[in-house]
Design a protein around this motif. Structure first.
Motif, PDB file in Angstrom:
ATOM      1  N   HIS A  65      29.757  71.933  31.174  1.00  0.00           N
ATOM      2  CA  HIS A  65      29.907  71.577  32.585  1.00  0.00           C
ATOM      3  C   HIS A  65      30.017  72.823  33.460  1.00  0.00           C
ATOM      4  O   HIS A  65      30.578  73.834  33.056  1.00  0.00           O
ATOM      5  N   GLY A  66      29.491  72.710  34.680  1.00  0.00           N
ATOM      6  CA  GLY A  66      29.463  73.860  35.571  1.00  0.00           C
ATOM      7  C   GLY A  66      28.664  74.975  34.945  1.00  0.00           C
ATOM      8  O   GLY A  66      29.053  76.143  34.967  1.00  0.00           O
ATOM      9  N   GLU A  94      24.967  70.867  35.970  1.00  0.00           N
ATOM     10  CA  GLU A  94      25.125  71.775  37.111  1.00  0.00           C
ATOM     11  C   GLU A  94      24.722  71.046  38.388  1.00  0.00           C
ATOM     12  O   GLU A  94      23.712  70.337  38.412  1.00  0.00           O
ATOM     13  N   THR A  95      25.501  71.228  39.462  1.00  0.00           N
ATOM     14  CA  THR A  95      25.224  70.530  40.726  1.00  0.00           C
ATOM     15  C   THR A  95      24.206  71.249  41.595  1.00  0.00           C
ATOM     16  O   THR A  95      23.625  70.643  42.496  1.00  0.00           O
ATOM     17  N   ASN A 120      20.820  67.967  36.821  1.00  0.00           N
ATOM     18  CA  ASN A 120      21.354  68.213  38.167  1.00  0.00           C
ATOM     19  C   ASN A 120      22.295  67.058  38.528  1.00  0.00           C
ATOM     20  O   ASN A 120      21.925  66.130  39.238  1.00  0.00           O
ATOM     21  N   SER A 122      26.715  65.843  39.101  1.00  0.00           N
ATOM     22  CA  SER A 122      28.143  66.134  39.147  1.00  0.00           C
ATOM     23  C   SER A 122      28.748  65.656  37.831  1.00  0.00           C
ATOM     24  O   SER A 122      28.108  64.913  37.064  1.00  0.00           O
ATOM     25  N   GLN A 125      28.865  61.882  37.885  1.00  0.00           N
ATOM     26  CA  GLN A 125      27.547  61.291  37.617  1.00  0.00           C
ATOM     27  C   GLN A 125      27.178  61.425  36.141  1.00  0.00           C
ATOM     28  O   GLN A 125      26.599  60.518  35.546  1.00  0.00           O
ATOM     29  N   ALA A 148      37.207  71.074  38.828  1.00  0.00           N
ATOM     30  CA  ALA A 148      36.056  70.854  37.945  1.00  0.00           C
ATOM     31  C   ALA A 148      36.473  70.865  36.474  1.00  0.00           C
ATOM     32  O   ALA A 148      35.890  70.153  35.656  1.00  0.00           O
ATOM     33  N   ASP A 151      37.825  67.474  35.816  1.00  0.00           N
ATOM     34  CA  ASP A 151      36.713  66.526  35.731  1.00  0.00           C
ATOM     35  C   ASP A 151      36.028  66.628  34.361  1.00  0.00           C
ATOM     36  O   ASP A 151      35.645  65.613  33.771  1.00  0.00           O
TER      37      ASP A 151
END
Length: 277
Positions: A65-66, A94-95, A120, A122, A125, A148, A151
């Motif tokens: 994530h991220g 990644e957003t 792409n 969140s 999502q 984050a 999350d």
């Protein structure tokens, strides 16, 4: 001067050039050396987890994530996944759309696309996305900012992850809640720990990770906390590794809720949630 002595055996030199860790003529500056050292050090913690999963004869699913430019994902794939010859897969979440497009194109160019996907999305999502499997083996989040990390932990709990590996970053939410609720906590002598604004920020960062560890333990994980690399390399240095042991800990849940009540963080119970009894 060549820097090949800093590079692990089997590492793709072309990948390191594409990640701009090496220059086109194979050189490395101090900042790149520091970045590579951090990722390699994290790899040393993750590699035994990957080997443990392979000993169970399973195809490994790892969600990062991220992901950003996916330094971690690419190096994990290059050093471990690419030679497995199975259906193991790394998912980078990644957003920022431009970064996702860039990492997809790079994976294609390097021949890594068979075992890597970049989405792409969140974290919220990603939890619902059909592009990800219903359960995953490992969830990572390297320097995922502020909430984050939480999350990512929530995602890992929903996906029944066997392992969770996070290096938290810039934890502002708890400090802000401490400031908002300072008056109600002032009757407790321990509130002196966060009375001054600088201490509020520092204590907020510390207590955020303590609450994360208690939350993970309450959900049945065995948790270890260590330094990622020496403090001279990064101030965001705490590494939390959790392994699912299928043993929910009532005491951890009780301590988690008691801490939130005592220091005036009741409003964050939906974030640092324990399993229902």
């Amino acid at each position: 001067m060549s820097n090949t002595h800093d590079i692990r055996p089997g590492q793709s030199i072309e990948l390191l050039k594409e990640l701009h860790i090496l220059t086109r003529d194979g050189k490395m500056n101090q900042d790149s050396r520091r970045k590579l050292k951090q990722v390699y050090h994290l790899f040393q913690f993750i590699e035994p987890l990957l080997k443990s999963l392979k000993e169970d004869g399973r195809d490994i699913s790892l969600v990062d994530h991220g992901a950003g430019k996916s330094y971690l994902g690419f190096i994990l794939y290059d050093l471990f996944f690419k030679d497995l010859g199975d259906r193991s897969h790394i998912y980078g979440i990644e957003t920022r759309e431009q970064l996702v497009l860039h990492t997809r194109e790079l994976a294609q160019r390097l021949g890594f696309a068979r075992g890597m996907s970049f989405l792409n999305l969140s974290v919220a999502q990603a939890t619902e996305s059909v592009e990800l499997p219903p359960t995953v083996d490992i969830v990572t989040a390297l320097h995922a900012c502020d909430t984050a990390t939480d999350d990512a932990i929530r995602f890992a709990l929903r996906k029944q992850a066997r392992y969770i590996v996070v290096v938290p970053c810039c934890q502002a939410e708890v400090a802000a809640a401490l400031r908002r609720n300072k008056q109600q906590a002032m009757g407790d002598p321990l509130s002196e720990i966060w009375r001054h604004p600088l201490h509020t920020r520092e204590f907020g960062s510390q207590v955020t990770n303590v609450l994360r560890c208690l939350q993970l333990e309450a959900h049945g994980y065995q948790v270890s906390v260590t330094e990622l690399v020496g403090w001279e390399h990064s101030m965001k240095n705490e590494l939390i590794i959790a392994q699912y042991k299928n043993a929910p800990q009532r005491r951890a849940a009780e301590r988690l809720n008691a801490m939130l009540d005592r220091i005036g963080l009741q409003e964050l119970k939906t974030r640092f949630f324990a399993p229902e009894a």
